[in-house]
Motif scaffolding. Structure first.
Motif, PDB file in Angstrom:
ATOM      1  N   GLU A   1     -14.333   4.769 -22.995  1.00 22.18           N
ATOM      2  CA  GLU A   1     -14.169   3.547 -23.787  1.00 22.18           C
ATOM      3  C   GLU A   1     -12.761   3.368 -24.356  1.00 22.18           C
ATOM      4  OE1 GLU A   1     -16.987   3.494 -26.930  1.00 22.18           O
ATOM      5  OE2 GLU A   1     -16.414   5.456 -27.746  1.00 22.18           O
ATOM      6  N   ASP A   2     -12.018   4.454 -24.554  1.00 21.10           N
ATOM      7  CA  ASP A   2     -10.655   4.341 -25.086  1.00 21.10           C
ATOM      8  C   ASP A   2      -9.589   4.527 -24.013  1.00 21.10           C
ATOM      9  OD1 ASP A   2     -11.567   3.929 -27.719  1.00 21.10           O
ATOM     10  OD2 ASP A   2     -11.831   6.093 -28.014  1.00 21.10           O
ATOM     11  N   ASN A   3     -10.011   4.524 -22.751  1.00 21.08           N
ATOM     12  CA  ASN A   3      -9.073   4.742 -21.648  1.00 21.08           C
ATOM     13  C   ASN A   3      -8.899   3.423 -20.895  1.00 21.08           C
ATOM     14  OD1 ASN A   3      -7.767   5.495 -19.208  1.00 21.08           O
ATOM     15  ND2 ASN A   3      -8.615   7.559 -19.342  1.00 21.08           N
ATOM     16  N   GLU A   4      -7.770   2.769 -21.092  1.00 16.16           N
ATOM     17  CA  GLU A   4      -7.567   1.445 -20.499  1.00 16.16           C
ATOM     18  C   GLU A   4      -7.330   1.499 -18.996  1.00 16.16           C
ATOM     19  OE1 GLU A   4      -2.757   0.994 -21.402  1.00 16.16           O
ATOM     20  OE2 GLU A   4      -4.214  -0.190 -22.534  1.00 16.16           O
ATOM     21  N   ASN A   5      -7.100   2.693 -18.455  1.00 19.67           N
ATOM     22  CA  ASN A   5      -6.825   2.817 -17.026  1.00 19.67           C
ATOM     23  C   ASN A   5      -7.962   3.471 -16.245  1.00 19.67           C
ATOM     24  OD1 ASN A   5      -4.280   1.576 -17.008  1.00 19.67           O
ATOM     25  ND2 ASN A   5      -3.287   3.461 -17.690  1.00 19.67           N
ATOM     26  N   ALA A   6      -9.133   3.563 -16.857  1.00 20.96           N
ATOM     27  CA  ALA A   6     -10.299   4.110 -16.152  1.00 20.96           C
ATOM     28  C   ALA A   6     -11.537   3.340 -16.593  1.00 20.96           C
ATOM     29  CB  ALA A   6     -10.470   5.596 -16.432  1.00 20.96           C
ATOM     30  N   ALA A   7     -12.435   3.086 -15.654  1.00 20.98           N
ATOM     31  CA  ALA A   7     -13.620   2.284 -15.965  1.00 20.98           C
ATOM     32  C   ALA A   7     -14.779   2.697 -15.066  1.00 20.98           C
ATOM     33  CB  ALA A   7     -13.325   0.802 -15.783  1.00 20.98           C
ATOM     34  N   MET A   8     -15.964   2.327 -15.509  1.00 17.37           N
ATOM     35  CA  MET A   8     -17.196   2.639 -14.786  1.00 17.37           C
ATOM     36  C   MET A   8     -17.815   1.355 -14.251  1.00 17.37           C
ATOM     37  SD  MET A   8     -19.099   5.381 -14.189  1.00 17.37           S
ATOM     38  CE  MET A   8     -20.485   5.436 -13.034  1.00 17.37           C
ATOM     39  N   VAL A   9     -18.278   1.393 -13.009  1.00 15.10           N
ATOM     40  CA  VAL A   9     -18.992   0.278 -12.397  1.00 15.10           C
ATOM     41  C   VAL A   9     -20.421   0.720 -12.103  1.00 15.10           C
ATOM     42  CG1 VAL A   9     -19.196  -1.134 -10.312  1.00 15.10           C
ATOM     43  CG2 VAL A   9     -16.970  -0.862 -11.424  1.00 15.10           C
ATOM     44  N   PHE A  10     -21.383  -0.030 -12.633  1.00 13.69           N
ATOM     45  CA  PHE A  10     -22.797   0.243 -12.372  1.00 13.69           C
ATOM     46  C   PHE A  10     -23.191  -0.553 -11.136  1.00 13.69           C
ATOM     47  CE2 PHE A  10     -27.373  -0.213 -14.215  1.00 13.69           C
ATOM     48  CZ  PHE A  10     -27.805   0.801 -13.366  1.00 13.69           C
ATOM     49  N   ALA A  11     -23.263   0.134  -9.998  1.00 13.25           N
ATOM     50  CA  ALA A  11     -23.561  -0.552  -8.736  1.00 13.25           C
ATOM     51  C   ALA A  11     -24.091   0.460  -7.733  1.00 13.25           C
ATOM     52  CB  ALA A  11     -22.308  -1.237  -8.182  1.00 13.25           C
ATOM     53  N   ASP A  12     -24.786  -0.056  -6.741  1.00 11.13           N
ATOM     54  CA  ASP A  12     -25.261   0.767  -5.632  1.00 11.13           C
ATOM     55  C   ASP A  12     -24.174   0.787  -4.572  1.00 11.13           C
ATOM     56  OD1 ASP A  12     -26.485   1.916  -3.427  1.00 11.13           O
ATOM     57  OD2 ASP A  12     -28.398   0.900  -3.756  1.00 11.13           O
ATOM     58  N   ALA A  13     -23.566   1.947  -4.370  1.00 11.43           N
ATOM     59  CA  ALA A  13     -22.430   2.065  -3.450  1.00 11.43           C
ATOM     60  C   ALA A  13     -22.808   1.805  -2.003  1.00 11.43           C
ATOM     61  CB  ALA A  13     -21.805   3.448  -3.577  1.00 11.43           C
ATOM     62  N   GLU A  14     -24.106   1.745  -1.704  1.00 11.62           N
ATOM     63  CA  GLU A  14     -24.508   1.402  -0.337  1.00 11.62           C
ATOM     64  C   GLU A  14     -24.351  -0.090  -0.054  1.00 11.62           C
ATOM     65  OE1 GLU A  14     -27.698   3.360   1.777  1.00 11.62           O
ATOM     66  OE2 GLU A  14     -28.187   4.470  -0.072  1.00 11.62           O
ATOM     67  N   PHE A  15     -23.949  -0.846  -1.065  1.00 14.31           N
ATOM     68  CA  PHE A  15     -23.632  -2.259  -0.883  1.00 14.31           C
ATOM     69  C   PHE A  15     -22.167  -2.446  -1.266  1.00 14.31           C
ATOM     70  CE2 PHE A  15     -28.158  -1.918  -1.578  1.00 14.31           C
ATOM     71  CZ  PHE A  15     -28.695  -2.761  -0.610  1.00 14.31           C
ATOM     72  N   PRO A  16     -21.254  -2.186  -0.312  1.00  7.63           N
ATOM     73  CA  PRO A  16     -19.821  -2.164  -0.634  1.00  7.63           C
ATOM     74  C   PRO A  16     -19.315  -3.429  -1.313  1.00  7.63           C
ATOM     75  CG  PRO A  16     -20.197  -1.231   1.535  1.00  7.63           C
ATOM     76  CD  PRO A  16     -21.507  -1.803   1.091  1.00  7.63           C
ATOM     77  N   ASP A  17     -19.842  -4.586  -0.938  1.00  6.44           N
ATOM     78  CA  ASP A  17     -19.369  -5.820  -1.568  1.00  6.44           C
ATOM     79  C   ASP A  17     -19.651  -5.813  -3.071  1.00  6.44           C
ATOM     80  OD1 ASP A  17     -18.456  -6.724   0.843  1.00  6.44           O
ATOM     81  OD2 ASP A  17     -20.107  -8.135   1.189  1.00  6.44           O
ATOM     82  N   ASP A  18     -20.799  -5.220  -3.471  1.00  3.20           N
ATOM     83  CA  ASP A  18     -21.135  -5.164  -4.888  1.00  3.20           C
ATOM     84  C   ASP A  18     -20.137  -4.304  -5.659  1.00  3.20           C
ATOM     85  OD1 ASP A  18     -23.297  -6.700  -4.253  1.00  3.20           O
ATOM     86  OD2 ASP A  18     -24.808  -5.141  -4.570  1.00  3.20           O
ATOM     87  N   VAL A  19     -19.567  -3.330  -4.969  1.00  4.44           N
ATOM     88  CA  VAL A  19     -18.564  -2.457  -5.587  1.00  4.44           C
ATOM     89  C   VAL A  19     -17.190  -3.101  -5.549  1.00  4.44           C
ATOM     90  CG1 VAL A  19     -17.371  -0.243  -5.390  1.00  4.44           C
ATOM     91  CG2 VAL A  19     -19.845  -0.361  -5.012  1.00  4.44           C
ATOM     92  N   LEU A  20     -16.777  -3.528  -4.357  1.00  2.00           N
ATOM     93  CA  LEU A  20     -15.403  -4.003  -4.164  1.00  2.00           C
ATOM     94  C   LEU A  20     -15.145  -5.350  -4.820  1.00  2.00           C
ATOM     95  CD1 LEU A  20     -15.156  -2.937  -0.429  1.00  2.00           C
ATOM     96  CD2 LEU A  20     -14.087  -1.784  -2.378  1.00  2.00           C
ATOM     97  N   GLU A  21     -16.202  -6.170  -4.940  1.00  2.00           N
ATOM     98  CA  GLU A  21     -16.037  -7.489  -5.543  1.00  2.00           C
ATOM     99  C   GLU A  21     -16.494  -7.527  -7.004  1.00  2.00           C
ATOM    100  OE1 GLU A  21     -17.994 -10.275  -3.003  1.00  2.00           O
ATOM    101  OE2 GLU A  21     -16.849  -9.685  -1.224  1.00  2.00           O
ATOM    102  N   HIS A  22     -16.810  -6.370  -7.538  1.00  4.07           N
ATOM    103  CA  HIS A  22     -17.198  -6.301  -8.955  1.00  4.07           C
ATOM    104  C   HIS A  22     -15.998  -6.681  -9.816  1.00  4.07           C
ATOM    105  CE1 HIS A  22     -18.608  -4.614 -12.765  1.00  4.07           C
ATOM    106  NE2 HIS A  22     -19.817  -4.543 -12.239  1.00  4.07           N
TER     107      HIS A  22
END
Length: 268
Positions: A119-140
């Motif tokens: 939460e205090d790291n402006e250069n790192a983030a978490m994406v809640f997504a199913d990686a088996e759907f690349p568009d959901d990850v890459l277009e998040h």
């Protein structure tokens, strides 16, 4: 978390989860009784499971440092799991604080705790997504905000692809990520293997069939086919501790006892 909170987040405590089991084996605390019970069964069947997990984490650090040496400053960690010590952002940002890291996982506990850690790291983030759907990850929105896919990125798949069975077409999955990357990008991948493995390993793999994340070990040739379109860098596909060890003393007498193979490959 309360039972209502667990239910709201979609956390199933009826079956052990691979990310939480791995966290427990690494000595973490982001796990539940069902995970700890299963992990202890795995440790009984595979007494060196903790050593194996540590060897994979050490390889991950070496792979990230290699990426940094090649000028990579963007990292996409697929199936990142729990935010344990030595995560990608810690290694990359120790060398260059401006390095940007996006973690991806679909395990609610991993996501919730990662968000707290970052939460205090402006250069790192978490994406809640199913990686088996690349568009959901890459277009998040988060991915698009954090990473410039027109510039080289290192995609990390540490002990991820062996959770994708052949019928779900892991080659297509890796190809989708490859096609989205700029030339000069890298893939760092490790996977369980059945090559030169003992009956203990076979028993542990069989146990994972009872979890929510069955494991599909693969050979070097099978992994080579999955990364078609990438150029595998030296030393090729090797047992995890053999991949560019920091010291010869870091390689066990029998490297195959690590239970996994590792590679890093470049998109030209």
């Amino acid at each position: 978390m309360t039972e209502d909170e667990l239910a709201r987040r979609g956390i199933d405590l009826e079956k052990p989860n691979a990310a939480r089991v791995y966290d427990y084996i690494l000595g973490g605390q982001l796990n539940y009784a069902v995970d700890r019970m299963f992990a202890e069964q795995v440790l009984t069947a595979q007494p060196n499971a903790r050593e194996r997990a540590q060897l994979n984490r050490q390889w991950l650090r070496r792979a990230i440092r290699f990426g940094m040496d090649q000028g990579i400053r963007q990292f996409l960690d697929i199936g990142s799991g729990m935010p344990t010590v030595g995560h990608v952002h810690e290694v990359a940002q120790a060398a260059d604080p401006t390095s940007r890291v996006v973690y991806v996982d679909n395990e609610p506990v991993a996501v919730a705790h990662s968000e707290i850690v970052l939460e205090d790291n402006e250069n790192a983030a978490m994406v809640f997504a199913d990686a088996e759907f690349p568009d959901d990850v890459l277009e998040h929105d988060t991915t698009e905000m954090m990473l410039d896919l027109d510039q080289p990125v290192m995609v990390v798949m540490a002990l991820f692809v062996h959770f994708i069975p052949d019928e779900r077409d892991p080659a297509r999955l890796l190809g989708a990520y490859r096609d989205a990357l700029a030339p000069g990008s890298y893939l760092a991948l490790s996977s369980a293997t059945h090559e030169r493995q003992s009956d203990e390993t076979a028993r542990a793999v069989a146990m994972y069939k009872k979890s929510s994340n069955p494991v599909v070990p693969r050979s070097a040739d099978e992994l080579r086919a999955l990364v078609d379109g990438f150029e595998i860098v030296d030393p090729g596909i090797v047992f995890i501790p053999e991949w560019r060890p920091d010291s010869p003393e870091d390689v066990p007498a029998d490297p195959s006892e690590c239970g996994g193979l590792a590679l890093v490959a470049r998109k030209n």
